[in-house]
Design a protein around this motif. Sequence first.
Motif, PDB file in Angstrom:
ATOM      1  N   ARG A  31     -13.497  23.923 -40.092  1.00 10.40           N
ATOM      2  CA  ARG A  31     -13.521  25.126 -39.447  1.00 10.40           C
ATOM      3  C   ARG A  31     -13.510  24.683 -37.749  1.00 10.40           C
ATOM      4  O   ARG A  31     -12.875  25.350 -36.739  1.00 10.40           O
ATOM      5  CB  ARG A  31     -14.740  25.883 -39.683  1.00 10.40           C
ATOM      6  CG  ARG A  31     -14.767  26.719 -40.713  1.00 10.40           C
ATOM      7  CD  ARG A  31     -15.920  27.690 -41.100  1.00 10.40           C
ATOM      8  NE  ARG A  31     -17.277  26.850 -41.218  1.00 10.40           N
ATOM      9  CZ  ARG A  31     -18.271  27.520 -41.146  1.00 10.40           C
ATOM     10  NH1 ARG A  31     -18.340  28.746 -41.008  1.00 10.40           N
ATOM     11  NH2 ARG A  31     -19.492  26.730 -40.986  1.00 10.40           N
ATOM     12  N   ASN A  32     -14.061  23.653 -37.518  1.00  8.59           N
ATOM     13  CA  ASN A  32     -14.177  23.262 -36.139  1.00  8.59           C
ATOM     14  C   ASN A  32     -13.479  21.795 -35.777  1.00  8.59           C
ATOM     15  O   ASN A  32     -13.895  20.821 -36.192  1.00  8.59           O
ATOM     16  CB  ASN A  32     -15.785  23.034 -35.759  1.00  8.59           C
ATOM     17  CG  ASN A  32     -15.811  22.786 -34.228  1.00  8.59           C
ATOM     18  OD1 ASN A  32     -15.406  21.948 -33.551  1.00  8.59           O
ATOM     19  ND2 ASN A  32     -17.165  23.386 -33.799  1.00  8.59           N
ATOM     20  N   GLU A  33     -12.309  22.070 -35.220  1.00 10.38           N
ATOM     21  CA  GLU A  33     -11.545  20.832 -34.802  1.00 10.38           C
ATOM     22  C   GLU A  33     -12.144  19.978 -33.827  1.00 10.38           C
ATOM     23  O   GLU A  33     -12.188  18.502 -34.291  1.00 10.38           O
ATOM     24  CB  GLU A  33     -10.247  21.196 -34.300  1.00 10.38           C
ATOM     25  CG  GLU A  33      -9.381  20.144 -34.042  1.00 10.38           C
ATOM     26  CD  GLU A  33      -7.987  20.416 -33.724  1.00 10.38           C
ATOM     27  OE1 GLU A  33      -7.039  19.513 -33.369  1.00 10.38           O
ATOM     28  OE2 GLU A  33      -7.654  21.583 -33.392  1.00 10.38           O
ATOM     29  N   GLU A  34     -12.590  20.285 -33.214  1.00 10.37           N
ATOM     30  CA  GLU A  34     -13.559  19.258 -31.938  1.00 10.37           C
ATOM     31  C   GLU A  34     -14.658  18.623 -32.769  1.00 10.37           C
ATOM     32  O   GLU A  34     -14.657  17.306 -32.452  1.00 10.37           O
ATOM     33  CB  GLU A  34     -13.997  20.118 -30.919  1.00 10.37           C
ATOM     34  CG  GLU A  34     -14.712  19.086 -29.770  1.00 10.37           C
ATOM     35  CD  GLU A  34     -15.175  20.121 -28.588  1.00 10.37           C
ATOM     36  OE1 GLU A  34     -15.923  19.343 -27.622  1.00 10.37           O
ATOM     37  OE2 GLU A  34     -15.043  21.063 -28.637  1.00 10.37           O
ATOM     38  N   LYS A  35     -15.375  19.196 -33.452  1.00 12.72           N
ATOM     39  CA  LYS A  35     -16.457  18.699 -34.310  1.00 12.72           C
ATOM     40  C   LYS A  35     -15.987  17.522 -35.308  1.00 12.72           C
ATOM     41  O   LYS A  35     -16.420  16.521 -35.340  1.00 12.72           O
ATOM     42  CB  LYS A  35     -17.511  19.461 -34.885  1.00 12.72           C
ATOM     43  CG  LYS A  35     -18.449  18.997 -35.722  1.00 12.72           C
ATOM     44  CD  LYS A  35     -19.061  19.980 -36.590  1.00 12.72           C
ATOM     45  CE  LYS A  35     -20.168  19.630 -37.519  1.00 12.72           C
ATOM     46  NZ  LYS A  35     -20.876  20.533 -38.385  1.00 12.72           N
ATOM     47  N   ALA A  36     -14.913  17.892 -35.929  1.00 11.85           N
ATOM     48  CA  ALA A  36     -14.184  17.045 -36.769  1.00 11.85           C
ATOM     49  C   ALA A  36     -13.634  15.798 -36.290  1.00 11.85           C
ATOM     50  O   ALA A  36     -13.813  14.674 -36.751  1.00 11.85           O
ATOM     51  CB  ALA A  36     -13.195  17.745 -37.847  1.00 11.85           C
ATOM     52  N   ARG A  37     -13.099  15.904 -35.300  1.00 10.31           N
ATOM     53  CA  ARG A  37     -12.427  14.876 -34.668  1.00 10.31           C
ATOM     54  C   ARG A  37     -13.377  13.804 -34.336  1.00 10.31           C
ATOM     55  O   ARG A  37     -13.234  12.726 -34.077  1.00 10.31           O
ATOM     56  CB  ARG A  37     -11.254  15.195 -33.528  1.00 10.31           C
ATOM     57  CG  ARG A  37     -10.029  15.936 -34.161  1.00 10.31           C
ATOM     58  CD  ARG A  37      -8.967  15.925 -33.264  1.00 10.31           C
ATOM     59  NE  ARG A  37      -7.818  16.859 -34.015  1.00 10.31           N
ATOM     60  CZ  ARG A  37      -6.888  16.093 -34.532  1.00 10.31           C
ATOM     61  NH1 ARG A  37      -7.103  15.131 -35.182  1.00 10.31           N
ATOM     62  NH2 ARG A  37      -5.888  17.064 -35.293  1.00 10.31           N
ATOM     63  N   LYS A  38     -14.691  14.430 -33.579  1.00 12.76           N
ATOM     64  CA  LYS A  38     -15.342  13.609 -32.884  1.00 12.76           C
ATOM     65  C   LYS A  38     -16.063  12.756 -34.227  1.00 12.76           C
ATOM     66  O   LYS A  38     -16.544  11.669 -34.119  1.00 12.76           O
ATOM     67  CB  LYS A  38     -16.495  14.582 -32.244  1.00 12.76           C
ATOM     68  CG  LYS A  38     -17.484  13.657 -31.536  1.00 12.76           C
ATOM     69  CD  LYS A  38     -18.423  14.647 -30.924  1.00 12.76           C
ATOM     70  CE  LYS A  38     -19.649  14.022 -30.159  1.00 12.76           C
ATOM     71  NZ  LYS A  38     -20.507  14.745 -29.402  1.00 12.76           N
ATOM     72  N   MET A  39     -16.445  13.307 -35.295  1.00 11.80           N
ATOM     73  CA  MET A  39     -17.047  12.875 -36.278  1.00 11.80           C
ATOM     74  C   MET A  39     -16.152  11.768 -37.193  1.00 11.80           C
ATOM     75  O   MET A  39     -16.396  10.653 -37.652  1.00 11.80           O
ATOM     76  CB  MET A  39     -17.713  13.950 -37.288  1.00 11.80           C
ATOM     77  CG  MET A  39     -18.267  13.292 -38.613  1.00 11.80           C
ATOM     78  SD  MET A  39     -18.867  14.818 -39.587  1.00 11.80           S
ATOM     79  CE  MET A  39     -19.985  15.412 -38.419  1.00 11.80           C
ATOM     80  N   LEU A  40     -14.799  12.318 -37.444  1.00  9.54           N
ATOM     81  CA  LEU A  40     -13.934  11.494 -38.314  1.00  9.54           C
ATOM     82  C   LEU A  40     -12.983  10.980 -37.451  1.00  9.54           C
ATOM     83  O   LEU A  40     -12.218  10.040 -38.411  1.00  9.54           O
ATOM     84  CB  LEU A  40     -13.130  12.707 -39.300  1.00  9.54           C
ATOM     85  CG  LEU A  40     -14.248  13.543 -40.168  1.00  9.54           C
ATOM     86  CD1 LEU A  40     -13.515  14.547 -41.089  1.00  9.54           C
ATOM     87  CD2 LEU A  40     -15.117  12.770 -41.063  1.00  9.54           C
TER      88      LEU A  40
END
Length: 598
Positions: A156-165
Motif C-alpha cells: 500500500r505504501n511505495e515509499e515505505k516498501a522501497r526503503k525497506m526492500l
Amino acid sequence: MEWCCYSAPTRTTTFCSFKFVKYETVSSSVCATGSYRSRVSPAGICNPFLKANDQLKSVTRQQHSYNLRTYKRAEFRNQGWDFGRFVKTLFFFNGPPSPLKIFEGLIANISSSEPEPNKSMEASGIVLVAGATGGVGRRVVDVLRNKGLPVRVLVRNEEKARKMLGPDVDLVVGDITKASTLLPDYFKGVKKVINAVSVIVGPKEGDTPDRAKYSQGIKFFEPEIKGDSPELVEYIGMQNLIKALKDNLGLKSGKLVFGFEDGSSRDLPWGPLDDVVMGGVSESQFRIVPNGGETGGPTGLFTGTVSTTNNGGFTSIRTKNFDVAENLSAYGGLELRVKGDGRRYKLIVRTSRDWDTVGYTVGFDTIKDQWQSVRLPFSSLRPIFRAKTVADAQSFDPSQIISLQIMFSKFEYDGKLNPTFVEGPFQLPISSIRAYIAEPILPRFVHVGSAGVTRPERPGLDLSKQPPAVRLNKELGSILTYKLKGEDLIRESGIPYTIVRPCALTEEPAGADLIFDQGDNITGKISREEVAKICVAALESPYECDKTFEVKCVVPFSEQYTVDPENPPPEKDYNEYFKTLKEGVTGKEYLEKTFVSV
C-alpha cells in the motif's frame, strides 16, 4: 480478412476479390489451413487466403482479365465446387467484405507474405508477495531473493516498501480491501502467491516507532485493532485478492474451455473451415447432440465427408476469434474428451487475430468407438504456417489464445502425410475441452493465517486457558472468526493452496526444532523467519497441496532461542514435516461435532 484469387481446378477462369483472370496450368502446394492448396506456377491458380503481395504478383503475370460481373457461377458448379459455401465460410469468420478492408489489407501486406511475429511474452513464473512490508512478508521476500526466484511485491505504501526492500524491488501499489486498485496488469507473469496480509493489531497504550511491543506478540500487551477492520481485511480483502489472481493461478480441477461436464457447460462459436477455400469439395459441420454424450448428456459433434477431389483433402472446425483473449497461462495444456474413430486429428491454437497466421499445432490419435481423454501439453505445440514449421516463430503464449481449430486432413506438416487418412464420412464427438494443470500439482497460493481460528466458537473449550487472541476475539472485531472465513474462501476457490497457521510470532531466529500439527489445538511460539522459510518451501513441495496446518517451535515462551553464528543449525527439509500432513483437516471438525483423527 484477406481476399485473393481463386481458380476452379482444371478451369481457366479465376475468381478474385476484384477481377477474374485466365490461367493455363495448375500446380499444388500446401495452404495456410494446414492442407494442400492450389498455387500459381507460371500460369496457375492461387489460394483465396494468400497474402496480398502474392495476389499482386499473380495478377500482373496474367495476359487477360475480366470484370467481376462477367463471371458465370455455373462454371464452378460443373466441377462440384460450391461458390456459395466458399463465400459463406468467409462471411462466418470475417464478416462481409468491404473495399476499404481489402485496400487496407493490400497496403499492410504488400511487402511480405510471412506472418508478423507476436509481441514478446511477459515475464513469467513470478512469485507475488502480498503484505510484503509486514514482519513475515519482508522475510518471505528475502528468502525468495536468496533462492534466485523472481519476486513482485504488492504494497500500500511505495515509499515505505522501497526503503525497506530496496529501490529496485519489483513493486505494485494496491490495497486488497479496494478491488479497484488490483489492476490486471499488476499480475502479468505471476504464477504463485504468498499472502502475508493481516489486520493490524497494536497496543492500546501505543507503541514505539519500530513497533517493538507488537513484535513481542499480544501476549505481552493489551491489544486493539489499528486501521481497517478484520472483516474488511481478512474476508473482503481475501475475496478481492482471489478474484484478481484466479486466472493467473489456475484451478486444480482445470478450466472448462468448451463443452459439457458435471452440470456445467460452455459454448464456443465454431464454424466449418474446409478445403472449399482452396477449391475442394470436402464438407463438415459442427452441432450439439442433446443426448450424444457418454452418459447420455449433450456433446459436440464434428462430422462430415472428406475428399481429395480438386486437390483437396481436409475438413476442420474453427472458432471465431474470441472477443477477449483466453488466458490459460496457469495451465500445462488442453485435455480433449472425445469418442474416437481410429483417425488422427490436429488441434490448432492461434494467438493472433490475423486470419492467415502461425497456428500452434499438435496431432492426436483416437481409439475407434471409445471415449478417451487426450492430453495435449502446450509444450508439444509446433508453430506451423502453410503446413511448414516456422523455425524462428515466437514461443507459444498461452495467455493470448484467440481461436481454436480441430482438423482432419490428409496432410500433417513438412511434407508428412496422415497415416490414418481415409476418404469418406467421419465423425468425432467432442464432449469437452479443458485446460489442465500438469502433474505434480504444487501449491499456487500460500496463505499465512493464525492458530486458534476455530477455537472461539468451539463447544466446551475453556477460553481462560487459551491465548489472548482467542479470549479477546469479539473485542478485536471477531478477528479469528474472519480469518477463518478468509481461509474458507481459499479452500473453496479451487486454487491449489497451503494454509500455514503459526502460533505466536516472535523476532527470534529460525532454526529451533518444530512441531507441525493439524486440528487447531496447539499453542506456543515460532520465529517469523521460520514461517517465511516454511511458506517458500510449501510452494515447491508436492506434499503440501490443499493442506492446512499449525506450527510452533519446541522452545517454551519462558526461554529465549538464540543461534551461535559459529555453529548455526542445519537447514531443514520441510518435506519431512509436510509428508505427515493430511488433506481436509482444519479444526472445523470440532465445530461440526465430527472429530477427524490426525
